[in-house]
Scaffold this active site. Structure first.
Site, PDB file in Angstrom:
ATOM      1  CE1 TYR A  12      17.495 -38.027 -15.517  1.00  0.00           C
ATOM      2  CE2 TYR A  12      18.232 -36.361 -13.966  1.00  0.00           C
ATOM      3  CZ  TYR A  12      18.475 -37.495 -14.718  1.00  0.00           C
ATOM      4  OH  TYR A  12      19.700 -38.099 -14.666  1.00  0.00           O
ATOM      5  CG  HIS A  44      23.529 -38.551 -13.013  1.00  0.00           C
ATOM      6  ND1 HIS A  44      24.347 -38.153 -14.052  1.00  0.00           N
ATOM      7  CD2 HIS A  44      22.430 -39.102 -13.579  1.00  0.00           C
ATOM      8  CE1 HIS A  44      23.752 -38.432 -15.204  1.00  0.00           C
ATOM      9  NE2 HIS A  44      22.583 -39.014 -14.938  1.00  0.00           N
ATOM     10  CB  THR A  46      18.720 -41.815 -14.554  1.00  0.00           C
ATOM     11  OG1 THR A  46      19.542 -40.849 -15.224  1.00  0.00           O
ATOM     12  CG2 THR A  46      17.257 -41.538 -14.850  1.00  0.00           C
ATOM     13  CG  HIS A 113      23.327 -47.135 -15.470  1.00  0.00           C
ATOM     14  ND1 HIS A 113      21.957 -47.171 -15.618  1.00  0.00           N
ATOM     15  CD2 HIS A 113      23.753 -46.103 -16.249  1.00  0.00           C
ATOM     16  CE1 HIS A 113      21.579 -46.210 -16.445  1.00  0.00           C
ATOM     17  NE2 HIS A 113      22.652 -45.541 -16.840  1.00  0.00           N
ATOM     18  CB  THR A 115      26.854 -42.890 -17.720  1.00  0.00           C
ATOM     19  OG1 THR A 115      25.533 -43.427 -17.853  1.00  0.00           O
ATOM     20  CG2 THR A 115      27.526 -42.828 -19.087  1.00  0.00           C
ATOM     21  CD  GLU A 142      17.140 -31.455 -13.825  1.00  0.00           C
ATOM     22  OE1 GLU A 142      17.715 -30.606 -13.124  1.00  0.00           O
ATOM     23  OE2 GLU A 142      17.663 -31.995 -14.806  1.00  0.00           O
ATOM     24  CD1 TRP A 148      17.956 -36.798 -22.198  1.00  0.00           C
ATOM     25  CD2 TRP A 148      20.143 -37.101 -21.945  1.00  0.00           C
ATOM     26  NE1 TRP A 148      18.248 -38.061 -22.644  1.00  0.00           N
ATOM     27  CE2 TRP A 148      19.588 -38.276 -22.497  1.00  0.00           C
ATOM     28  CE3 TRP A 148      21.515 -37.066 -21.703  1.00  0.00           C
ATOM     29  CZ2 TRP A 148      20.352 -39.405 -22.797  1.00  0.00           C
ATOM     30  CZ3 TRP A 148      22.273 -38.198 -22.004  1.00  0.00           C
ATOM     31  CH2 TRP A 148      21.688 -39.344 -22.542  1.00  0.00           C
TER      32      TRP A 148
END
Length: 153
Positions: A12, A44, A46, A113, A115, A142, A148
């Site tokens: 990730y 954040h 991704t 994007h 969230t 990580e 998650w």
């Protein structure tokens, strides 16, 4: 060289943003009266959600990665998400880099994007463009956590 167990655990990678960007995101969440807003420390983007580990090198440096975004509501399981879709060549490039070195991706396309809420209920938002200066603070990586979503409860 990665061992079989390391490769099997997945990777990730995400982008974290500057304090000024986080201030702007929080202000947007308040102005829009977003229910269940993502807390500041969890905001954040991704970059990579890979089911195999790859030797990804995180980027360093702080610079602008987008100047605006538009809102979309995405259906994800039982809760509709509110996201700020970013027009970010940087985030797309970093995702493509991860794919080029062997990362997997569960979706047809990658959409940069942030969230804003993991559950906006039945609310709808206009798809207008919002000017917002999105400045990278750092990337981090990580081992992939398939569970998650449990961290959101």
């Amino acid at each position: 060289m990665l061992t079989f167990d390391e490769a099997a655990e997945g990777l990730y990678v995400a982008a974290k943003y500057s304090e000024l960007t986080l201030d702007a995101i929080e202000m947007l969440q308040r102005e829009l009266k977003v229910p269940n807003p993502v807390p500041r420390e969890k905001i954040h983007s991704t970059i990579c959600y890979s089911r195999v580990m790859v030797p990804y090198s995180v980027a360093s440096g702080s610079f602008e990665v987008a100047t605006s975004g538009h809102l979309e509501v995405w259906n994800h399981g039982s809760s509709p998400l509110l996201v700020l879709v970013l027009d970010s060549d940087y985030l797309r490039c970093r995702h493509q880099y991860a794919r080029a070195i062997g990362a997997t991706h569960d979706f047809q396309d990658y959409t940069p994007h942030i969230t804003l809420s993991y559950n906006v209920g039945v609310l709808k938002y206009p798809k207008e463009k919002y000017p917002i200066r999105v400045v990278l603070d750092r990337e981090y990586k990580e081992p992939l956590k398939l569970d998650w979503a449990d961290d959101l409860k």
